[in-house]
Design a protein around this motif. Structure first.
Motif: not given
Length: 337
Positions: A253-266, A321-326
């Motif tokens: 989860i921590g690694l995924l959150k390093t991607i811009p636009g990705i938060q905890e829920d995503a 799509a939602r994360s990229s828009s964010s």
């Protein structure tokens, strides 16, 4: 076609029945065929498992049509090497069609190694997927309820949203509750309900509240607010279960959150869709294709034609799509490389 499996089975799964075809014999000879039909209750599926074990099957294949395959998969999982085939890719040739022929066709394809297995995550990831998908569904219901309240306020000519940026924040909810309860809203009462900069907009809020609010509007807003609060409670309960299942995957989860636009829920939703074992995807291109976020490919005689992308994993596609828009809204390095 050259055979690669000596003993395997193909299953044609329906809501009430499962037709099983076992092929066995040396690879260089025509296999022997055994066919039986079973029900889909747990007792009958256990009988299917025993029959496959008696026939010494090592691999079992079935189509991923509907949701009926899941009950069979849950019973057979851990006892055989299961292969879930895309129904579109293993469709039989046109002609006379029966359940027995379908099962035999699947078994024949499996024996020759011609079924590309679909990705089925382990049980804990499947549970996490159910929870995160349901959470997104409930979040959509809350958004719908908020939109309905906005619509009712406009119908009643109550222009709160002109001055309250977040109608469902602490101040906005207090005003809505007062409207539902039929309270008389004067300057002092409104000032006690709102916070921060809204205290400087009390005269404007009084004017915005002066609409054509009827008992019908109050009743409808009350029902929408009540339902919204109930759904929020369900989401809190779901979140506790999700957090519990995520404990072994905090590093991922921590690694995924390093991607811009990705938060905890995503991040939790992405993990639920693709799992933690990336060996199931030979490359990032395979993952993008599985999620259907890459363009289609239709070329003939040197000419490229337009083509539709596959449906792919709808949940993962929506999250991406939602994360990229964010990320674009935040104007970060992903939006402007």
């Amino acid at each position: 076609m050259d055979a690669v499996l000596e003993r395997c089975a193909g299953l044609d799964v329906h809501q009430e029945t499962v037709v099983a075809c076992v092929l066995s014999g040396p690879l260089d000879r025509k296999p022997q065929q055994a066919i039986r039909t079973f029900g889909t209750t747990t007792k009958e599926l256990l009988e299917l498992s025993d029959w496959l074990t008696e026939n010494q099957c090592s691999h079992v294949a079935m189509e991923s049509t509907g949701i009926y395959w899941k009950a069979v998969w849950n019973i057979l999982e851990g006892q055989f090497l299961l292969v879930l085939g895309n129904a579109k890719k293993i469709k039989n040739v046109p002609g006379r069609k029966t359940d027995v022929k379908d099962a035999a066709w699947i078994a024949g394809l499996l024996r020759c190694g011609l079924i590309e297995p679909s990705f089925v995550p382990p049980v804990n990831i499947r549970d996490l997927r159910d929870l995160t998908r349901y959470r997104r569904k409930l979040q959509g219901q809350i958004t719908s309820e908020k939109n309905r309240i906005h619509k009712i306020l406009q119908d009643a000519n109550v222009k709160l949203t002109t001055y309250v940026s977040d109608l469902f924040g602490k101040s906005g909810l207090a005003l809505l509750e007062a409207i539902v309860n039929g309270e008389v809203l004067d300057a002092d009462s409104v000032k006690n309900m709102v916070f921060a900069q809204l205290k400087n907009k009390v005269p404007q809020l009084i004017e915005a509240l002066n609409g054509r609010l009827r008992a019908h509007h109050r009743f409808m807003i009350g029902r929408h607010l009540e339902h919204m609060h109930q759904v929020e409670g369900h989401i809190e309960a779901l979140q506790k279960e999700i957090d519990q299942l995520l404990k072994p995957y905090r590093e991922e989860i921590g690694l995924l959150k390093t991607i811009p636009g990705i938060q905890e829920d995503a991040a939790a939703s992405i993990l639920a869709e693709i799992g933690a074992d990336m060996s199931v995807f030979p490359s990032e291109n395979h993952l993008a294709s599985w999620a259907a976020v890459c363009p289609g490919n239709n070329e003939s005689a040197g000419k490229k034609r337009s083509s539709k992308t596959n449906k792919g994993n709808k949940g993962l596609k929506k999250i991406a799509a939602r994360s990229s828009s964010s990320s674009i809204r935040k104007q970060d390095r992903l939006a402007h490389p």
